[in-house]
Design a protein around this motif. Structure first.
Motif, mmCIF file in Angstrom:
data_model
loop_
_atom_site.group_PDB
_atom_site.id
_atom_site.type_symbol
_atom_site.label_atom_id
_atom_site.label_comp_id
_atom_site.label_asym_id
_atom_site.label_seq_id
_atom_site.Cartn_x
_atom_site.Cartn_y
_atom_site.Cartn_z
ATOM 1 N N LEU B 228 0.830 -1.212 0.000
ATOM 2 C CA LEU B 228 0.000 0.000 0.000
ATOM 3 C C LEU B 228 0.863 1.259 0.000
ATOM 4 C CD1 LEU B 228 -2.934 -0.653 2.494
ATOM 5 C CD2 LEU B 228 -3.101 -0.195 0.058
ATOM 6 N N VAL B 229 1.936 1.250 0.809
ATOM 7 C CA VAL B 229 2.789 2.434 0.920
ATOM 8 C C VAL B 229 3.374 2.791 -0.444
ATOM 9 C CG1 VAL B 229 4.828 3.407 2.014
ATOM 10 C CG2 VAL B 229 3.346 1.871 3.303
ATOM 11 N N VAL B 230 3.856 1.774 -1.151
ATOM 12 C CA VAL B 230 4.487 2.033 -2.442
ATOM 13 C C VAL B 230 3.451 2.501 -3.465
ATOM 14 C CG1 VAL B 230 5.827 1.029 -4.316
ATOM 15 C CG2 VAL B 230 6.268 0.354 -1.952
ATOM 16 N N PHE B 231 2.335 1.753 -3.530
ATOM 17 C CA PHE B 231 1.330 2.118 -4.534
ATOM 18 C C PHE B 231 0.670 3.454 -4.217
ATOM 19 C CE2 PHE B 231 1.606 -2.396 -5.660
ATOM 20 C CZ PHE B 231 1.847 -2.225 -7.009
ATOM 21 N N ALA B 232 0.701 3.868 -2.948
ATOM 22 C CA ALA B 232 0.140 5.165 -2.589
ATOM 23 C C ALA B 232 1.182 6.266 -2.762
ATOM 24 C CB ALA B 232 -0.356 5.139 -1.152
ATOM 25 N N SER B 233 2.297 5.920 -3.397
ATOM 26 C CA SER B 233 3.428 6.823 -3.603
ATOM 27 C C SER B 233 3.724 7.694 -2.376
ATOM 28 C CB SER B 233 3.256 7.667 -4.883
ATOM 29 O OG SER B 233 2.016 8.319 -4.899
ATOM 30 N N TRP B 234 3.795 7.064 -1.238
ATOM 31 C CA TRP B 234 4.251 7.680 0.012
ATOM 32 C C TRP B 234 3.441 8.899 0.441
ATOM 33 C CZ3 TRP B 234 7.339 5.587 -3.781
ATOM 34 C CH2 TRP B 234 8.096 4.481 -3.417
ATOM 35 N N ARG B 235 2.124 8.887 0.120
ATOM 36 C CA ARG B 235 1.247 9.974 0.570
ATOM 37 C C ARG B 235 0.242 9.396 1.568
ATOM 38 N NH1 ARG B 235 2.436 15.077 -1.613
ATOM 39 N NH2 ARG B 235 0.221 15.586 -1.554
ATOM 40 N N PRO B 236 0.165 9.993 2.766
ATOM 41 C CA PRO B 236 -0.707 9.429 3.805
ATOM 42 C C PRO B 236 -2.170 9.286 3.378
ATOM 43 C CG PRO B 236 0.729 11.094 4.740
ATOM 44 C CD PRO B 236 0.973 11.109 3.265
ATOM 45 N N TRP B 237 -2.731 10.310 2.736
ATOM 46 C CA TRP B 237 -4.164 10.200 2.433
ATOM 47 C C TRP B 237 -4.443 9.120 1.409
ATOM 48 C CZ3 TRP B 237 -6.728 10.698 -2.145
ATOM 49 C CH2 TRP B 237 -6.041 11.300 -3.204
ATOM 50 N N ARG B 238 -3.444 8.884 0.540
ATOM 51 C CA ARG B 238 -3.620 7.806 -0.433
ATOM 52 C C ARG B 238 -3.528 6.441 0.240
ATOM 53 N NH1 ARG B 238 0.105 9.989 -5.329
ATOM 54 N NH2 ARG B 238 -1.226 11.716 -5.948
ATOM 55 N N VAL B 239 -2.685 6.367 1.274
ATOM 56 C CA VAL B 239 -2.628 5.118 2.044
ATOM 57 C C VAL B 239 -3.993 4.853 2.661
ATOM 58 C CG1 VAL B 239 -1.676 4.070 4.126
ATOM 59 C CG2 VAL B 239 -0.158 5.181 2.504
ATOM 60 N N LEU B 240 -4.590 5.902 3.211
ATOM 61 C CA LEU B 240 -5.929 5.774 3.807
ATOM 62 C C LEU B 240 -6.927 5.285 2.756
ATOM 63 C CD1 LEU B 240 -7.764 6.784 6.410
ATOM 64 C CD2 LEU B 240 -8.424 8.530 4.785
ATOM 65 N N ALA B 241 -6.887 5.947 1.591
ATOM 66 C CA ALA B 241 -7.802 5.544 0.521
ATOM 67 C C ALA B 241 -7.546 4.095 0.119
ATOM 68 C CB ALA B 241 -7.629 6.463 -0.680
ATOM 69 N N GLY B 242 -6.262 3.756 -0.039
ATOM 70 C CA GLY B 242 -5.907 2.402 -0.459
ATOM 71 C C GLY B 242 -6.398 1.361 0.534
ATOM 72 N N ALA B 243 -6.176 1.617 1.830
ATOM 73 C CA ALA B 243 -6.586 0.649 2.847
ATOM 74 C C ALA B 243 -8.095 0.441 2.802
ATOM 75 C CB ALA B 243 -6.151 1.115 4.230
ATOM 76 N N TYR B 244 -8.846 1.546 2.613
ATOM 77 C CA TYR B 244 -10.306 1.405 2.612
ATOM 78 C C TYR B 244 -10.838 0.795 1.311
ATOM 79 C CZ TYR B 244 -11.268 2.967 7.242
ATOM 80 O OH TYR B 244 -11.363 2.998 8.605
ATOM 81 N N ILE B 245 -10.167 1.095 0.201
ATOM 82 C CA ILE B 245 -10.593 0.435 -1.046
ATOM 83 C C ILE B 245 -10.377 -1.065 -0.908
ATOM 84 C CG2 ILE B 245 -10.084 0.130 -3.500
ATOM 85 C CD1 ILE B 245 -9.180 3.115 -3.447
ATOM 86 N N PHE B 246 -9.194 -1.425 -0.382
ATOM 87 C CA PHE B 246 -8.897 -2.837 -0.199
ATOM 88 C C PHE B 246 -9.950 -3.481 0.709
ATOM 89 C CE2 PHE B 246 -6.949 -6.574 1.544
ATOM 90 C CZ PHE B 246 -6.253 -7.101 0.474
ATOM 91 N N GLY B 247 -10.202 -2.818 1.835
ATOM 92 C CA GLY B 247 -11.188 -3.355 2.786
ATOM 93 C C GLY B 247 -12.561 -3.488 2.157
ATOM 94 N N ALA B 248 -12.971 -2.479 1.381
ATOM 95 C CA ALA B 248 -14.310 -2.480 0.805
ATOM 96 C C ALA B 248 -14.468 -3.602 -0.221
ATOM 97 C CB ALA B 248 -14.598 -1.129 0.154
ATOM 98 N N VAL B 249 -13.456 -3.771 -1.080
ATOM 99 C CA VAL B 249 -13.574 -4.821 -2.097
ATOM 100 C C VAL B 249 -13.471 -6.198 -1.438
ATOM 101 C CG1 VAL B 249 -12.672 -5.700 -4.267
ATOM 102 C CG2 VAL B 249 -12.616 -3.265 -3.804
ATOM 103 N N TRP B 250 -12.625 -6.284 -0.425
ATOM 104 C CA TRP B 250 -12.448 -7.523 0.350
ATOM 105 C C TRP B 250 -13.782 -7.985 0.939
ATOM 106 C CZ3 TRP B 250 -8.101 -10.452 1.958
ATOM 107 C CH2 TRP B 250 -8.192 -11.144 3.154
ATOM 108 N N ILE B 251 -14.483 -7.062 1.586
ATOM 109 C CA ILE B 251 -15.775 -7.399 2.191
ATOM 110 C C ILE B 251 -16.828 -7.566 1.087
ATOM 111 C CG2 ILE B 251 -17.606 -6.606 3.757
ATOM 112 C CD1 ILE B 251 -14.954 -7.387 5.123
ATOM 113 N N GLY B 252 -16.740 -6.687 0.089
ATOM 114 C CA GLY B 252 -17.721 -6.739 -0.992
ATOM 115 C C GLY B 252 -17.727 -8.085 -1.704
ATOM 116 N N GLN B 253 -16.532 -8.655 -1.922
ATOM 117 C CA GLN B 253 -16.496 -9.933 -2.654
ATOM 118 C C GLN B 253 -17.101 -11.058 -1.806
ATOM 119 O OE1 GLN B 253 -14.448 -12.808 -2.368
ATOM 120 N NE2 GLN B 253 -12.889 -12.221 -0.893
ATOM 121 N N LEU B 254 -16.944 -10.968 -0.481
ATOM 122 C CA LEU B 254 -17.562 -11.992 0.377
ATOM 123 C C LEU B 254 -19.083 -11.890 0.294
ATOM 124 C CD1 LEU B 254 -15.244 -11.758 3.524
ATOM 125 C CD2 LEU B 254 -15.267 -13.554 1.811
#
Lengths: 355, 306
Positions: B228-254
Motif C-alpha cells: 500500500l505504501v508504495v502504490f500510494a506513492s508515500w502519501r498518507p491520504w492515499r494510504v488511507l484511501a488504499g486501505a479502505y478500497i482494499f477493505g471495501a472490495v475484500w468485504i464486498g467480494q464476500l
C-alpha cells in the motif's frame, strides 16, 4: 574465525553422533504438518495424536515433526530430511504431500510412510483418512432444526473432494429435516486466515443466515456468532471456550488411537501399507457435546450419530445431483471411490462449484 | 439500512490494521529506510497484545503491550541497519521470519484460550442515533486511533519543520548530514515509530478483529501494508484511501459470494488486490509528482564519515 568454524563443526559432528546413538535404541516416528501446530485446528489435532503416541509408547519411541511445510515440491525435502535423519515411520498429514511422499518412499524402501487423505499407495506407503462427512450430516440436521430463517452460512476453503463431500452431506442432513433448507456458501480460498473467516461470517449473517458452518480451521467465525448471539459449529477441535453460548457442537478429529496402533505395528514388525478410512464408529471422527439446543434436537442428533456409527451411510439413495439428474437409486450406497473424487453438488445446494 | 451500516462497520474493521501498519511504514520509508519486517513486527504485536491481555485480564494493557512489543522488535532492526549498516532488505526479511517463529514459540500457551476484546465505544445518547451513531460513535478504540494517526502523520510530515527535516533525510542522507542533521537519530525514531504502529496493527488483530491467538494469524497483512505504501506513492491520504478500497472490495467480494453472484470465487478473491493497485496507480499517474514523493535514498545504508 577459521578456528571458530572448526570448533563449531566438531561440536556439530559430535552432537549428530550423539543423536544417532540414542536413536538406535528407540524407533523414531515422524510427522509432517502443513500448518503450524499452534493453529488450534487441523495440524494441532494431528500433533495431539503425536503427543498421544509419546505418552503411550514414550519409552520405546522418539518422535519428531516438521510444521509449516508447504504442499508441493518443497515437501520433497522435508520428507527426505526426515528419512535421512533416521525416521523409521513418517506420517504426511495433508493432501498436497501425496506426490512428494510417493517419490521419497521409492527412494527409501526401508522407511514406512503413511499419507493422510490421499489415494496413491506403494509397497512402503499406506494411506489413511477420516470420514468427516459422517459428522457433517448430523450438523446439517441440527442446523435445519435450530435455524429460524432456514438459511445457513457455510464458509469453505478450497473446492477439493473432501470439502465438496462435506457440503453435500450437510445439505442431505439439513434437507432430511427441512426440504426447503438453504445454505449460502462463501469460498475464502485459504485454510487459515482468521480475519477473513470472521469477515465471511459477518457477511453471511448480514445476508440472513443465522447458523454458521465452517470448513476452515480457526475459531473466528464462531466468535462472530457469539457476538451476534447466533449459533454455529466448531471445526477440528472443541471450540466451546470461544463460544460458550454459540457452539452447538464441534466436528473434531481424533488421530491419536490410529497413530498409536500404527507405531505399535511398526515396533512389532507387523506394519503393512494399508488403506483405511476411519469414521465415527472408529472414534476418529467425534462430535463435541451437543450444547445450546433443546433436548429433542439433542436426542435426534444423538440418534443420528448412533445410526451412522452402526454403519448407515449418509450417502444412501435416492439422491439426485444438483441439476436434478439421478445419482443414487433408492437404497443404493455411494462407493468410496466416487466420494473421494467428488466434484459435483447434490440437489438443493445453491452455489456454482468452482472448477 | 441496517445491513449497509453492518457492511461499513465490517469494512472499517478490515481496513484498520492495514492503515495503521502502512502509516507507520510510510514514516519509516520517508526517512529513507526500507523495513520489510512489517509482517514480523505485526505478529509480535499480536502475540504481545494477546498475551498481556490474557494474563492481566485487561485488553487495555494488552493494547499497550502490543505497541511496546512492536517498537521493541523494530529496535532490533534499527540497531542492525542503522548502527551496524547491514543490508536493509535482508535484515527486514529476517525480521519477518524471526517474528513469525518467535511469536509462535511465545504463544504456545495461548493457543486455544479465548482472549480479551477491546470494548466498542459507547457514548450514551450518541451511539444510539440511527445509522450514523454506530458509525461515528460506536466503533472500536483502535479505529479512532487509526484516523487520528493518519491526520497526525500528514500534519507532521508536511506542516512541521521536523517533518521537512525527516523528508529531506529520506531524499539525501548525505546532504542532510552535511547540514548537521542527526540522520541516524531521526531514522532510529522513525523505525521505532513504524514498529509501534505495526505492533498496534497486530494488537488490533488479536484484541479486536479476532480476539484469539493462533500462529501466523496476520496471514500476510503486513505485506499488503507494505505494498500500500508504495502504490500510494508515500502519501498518507492515499494510504488511507488504499486501505479502505482494499477493505471495501475484500468485504464486498464476500457479500457477492454469499449473495450467489455467479463469478468464480478465485477471481473474486483476487479482486481486492487488483482493485487497490488499479485505483492507486491511476491516482499516482502523474510521473513528476510520484518521482518527487519517492524518497531518493530509500533502502541505502548510511555510514556517516566523520
Amino acid at each position: 574465525m577459521k578456528k571458530l568454524l572448526i570448533a563449531l563443526m566438531t561440536t556439530t559432528a559430535a552432537l549428530s553422533v550423539a543423536v544417532t546413538a540414542e536413536a538406535a535404541d528407540k524407533l523414531k516416528a515422524c510427522w509432517v504438518y502443513t500448518g503450524p501446530i499452534g493453529d488450534f485446528g487441523y495440524s494441532y489435532q494431528h500433533d495431539q495424536g503425536r503427543l498421544q503416541v509419546e505418552k503411550e509408547l514414550g519409552d520405546k519411541v522418539e518422535t519428531a515433526y516438521l510444521e509449516n511445510v508447504s504442499e508441493g515440491p518443497d515437501a520433497d525435502r522435508a520428507f527426505e530430511r526426515l528419512a535421512r535423519e533416521g525416521c523409521k515411520i513418517i506420517f504426511g498429514t495433508s493432501f498436497g504431500f501425496m506426490d512428494p511422499e510417493v517419490k521419497i518412499a521409492k527412494k527409501f524402501p526401508k522407511v514406512m510412510f503413511e499419507h493422510a487423505t490421499g489415494y496413491k499407495t506403494a509397497d512402503n506407503l499406506g494411506i489413511y483418512n477420516a470420514r468427516f462427512y459422517e459428522g457433517r450430516y448430523v450438523l446439517g440436521q441440527i442446523a435445519a432444526k435450530e435455524s429460524k430463517s432456514g438459511v445457513a452460512g457455510y464458509i469453505v476453503s478450497f473446492p477439493i473432494p473432501e470439502v465438496v463431500m462435506g457440503i453435500n452431506s450437510f445439505m442431505l442432513g439439513a434437507q432430511s429435516i427441512n426440504p426447503n433448507f438453504k445454505a449460502k456458501i462463501v469460498w475464502v480460498n485459504s485454510w487459515f486466515d482468521p480475519g477473513k473467516e470472521a469477515d465471511a461470517a459477518k457477511a453471511l449473517f448480514d445476508q440472513g443466515a443465522d447458523i454458521i458452518v465452517q470448513h476452515t480451521d480457526s475459531t473466528a467465525a464462531l466468535q462472530v456468532a457469539e457476538e451476534r448471539k447466533l449459533h454455529g459449529f466448531g471445526q477440528s477441535s472443541d471450540m466451546i471456550k470461544f463460544a460458550p453460548h454459540a457452539q452447538l457442537t464441534s466436528l473434531t478429529d481424533e488421530w491419536g488411537p490410529y497413530y498409536v496402533s500404527r507405531v505399535k505395528a511398526a515396533l512389532d514388525g507387523t506394519w503393512k501399507p494399508d488403506n483405511v478410512w476411519l469414521g465415527i464408529k472408529d472414534g476418529a471422527v467425534k462430535l463435541a457435546p451437543f450444547t445450546n439446543m433443546p433436548d429433542d434436537v439433542k436426542a435426534m442428533a444423538e440418534a443420528t450419530t448412533k445410526k451412522i456409527a452402526d454403519g448407515w451411510n449418509p450417502f444412501t439413495g435416492p439422491i439426485a445431483k444438483q441439476d436434478g439428474t439421478p445419482w443414487l437409486k433408492d437404497g443404493e450406497v455411494a462407493d468410496d471411490g466416487t466420494l473421494l473424487g467428488m466434484n459435483f453438488y447434490v440437489k438443493g445446494v445453491d452455489d456454482k462449484l468452482p472448477q | 439500512m441496517d445491513i449497509t451500516v453492518n457492511i461499513l462497520l465490517t469494512v472499517a474493521t478490515a481496513a484498520t490494521p492495514l492503515l495503521i501498519a502502512a502509516i507507520g511504514e510510510l514514516v519509516v520509508e520517508r526517512s529513507g529506510v526500507l523495513n520489510l519486517g512489517v509482517e514480523g513486527m505485526m505478529i509480535m504485536g499480536a502475540v504481545g497484545g494477546f498475551g498481556a491481555g490474557y494474563l492481566t485480564g485487561s485488553p487495555w494493557i494488552g493494547l499497550l503491550a502490543a505497541i511496546a512489543m512492536g517498537a521493541l522488535f523494530s529496535l532490533l532492526f534499527a540497531i542492525m541497519t542503522l548502527s551496524l549498516a547491514t543490508n536493509q532488505v535482508a535484515t527486514g526479511l529476517s525480521l519477518t521470519l524471526l517474528g513469525l517463529g518467535l511469536s509462535g514459540m511465545m504463544g504456545t500457551n495461548f493457543v486455544g484460550q479465548p482472549g480479551q476484546r477491546l470494548p466498542n465505544l459507547d457514548i450514551p445518547g450518541l451511539t444510539s442515533i440511527p445509522v450514523v451513531g454506530r458509525l461515528l460513535f460506536g466503533q472500536d478504540p483502535i479505529f479512532y486511533i487509526s484516523i487520528a494517526l493518519t491526520a497526525a502523520v500528514m500534519w507532521f510530515l508536511f506542516k512541521t519543520r521536523k517533518g521537512l527535516t525527516l523528508r529531506s533525510i529520506g531524499d539525501s542522507h548525505s546532504s542532510a548530514h552535511a547540514l548537521g542533521i542527526q540522520v541516524i537519530r531521526y531514522r532510529y525514531l522513525s523505525v521505532v515509530f513504524g514498529g509501534a504502529c505495526a505492533g498496534l496493527a497486530g494488537g488490533h488483530l488479536s484484541l479486536v478483529y479476532t480476539p484469539q491467538w493462533v500462529e501466523n494469524m496476520t496471514a500476510g497483512r503486513g505485506w499488503i501494508a507494505l505494498a500500500l505504501v508504495v502504490f500510494a506513492s508515500w502519501r498518507p491520504w492515499r494510504v488511507l484511501a488504499g486501505a479502505y478500497i482494499f477493505g471495501a472490495v475484500w468485504i464486498g467480494q464476500l457479500h457477492a459470494q454469499a449473495f450467489g453472484i455467479p463469478v468464480p470465487s478465485q477471481m473474486l478473491s483476487s479482486l481486492p488486490y487488483l482493485a487497490t493497485i488499479v485505483v492507486l496507480v491511476l491516482i499516482s499517474r502523474n510521473k513528476r509528482l510520484t518521482m518527487m514523493n519517492t524518497p531518493a535514498s530509500l533502502g541505502q545504508p548510511f555510514v556517516p564519515d566523520r
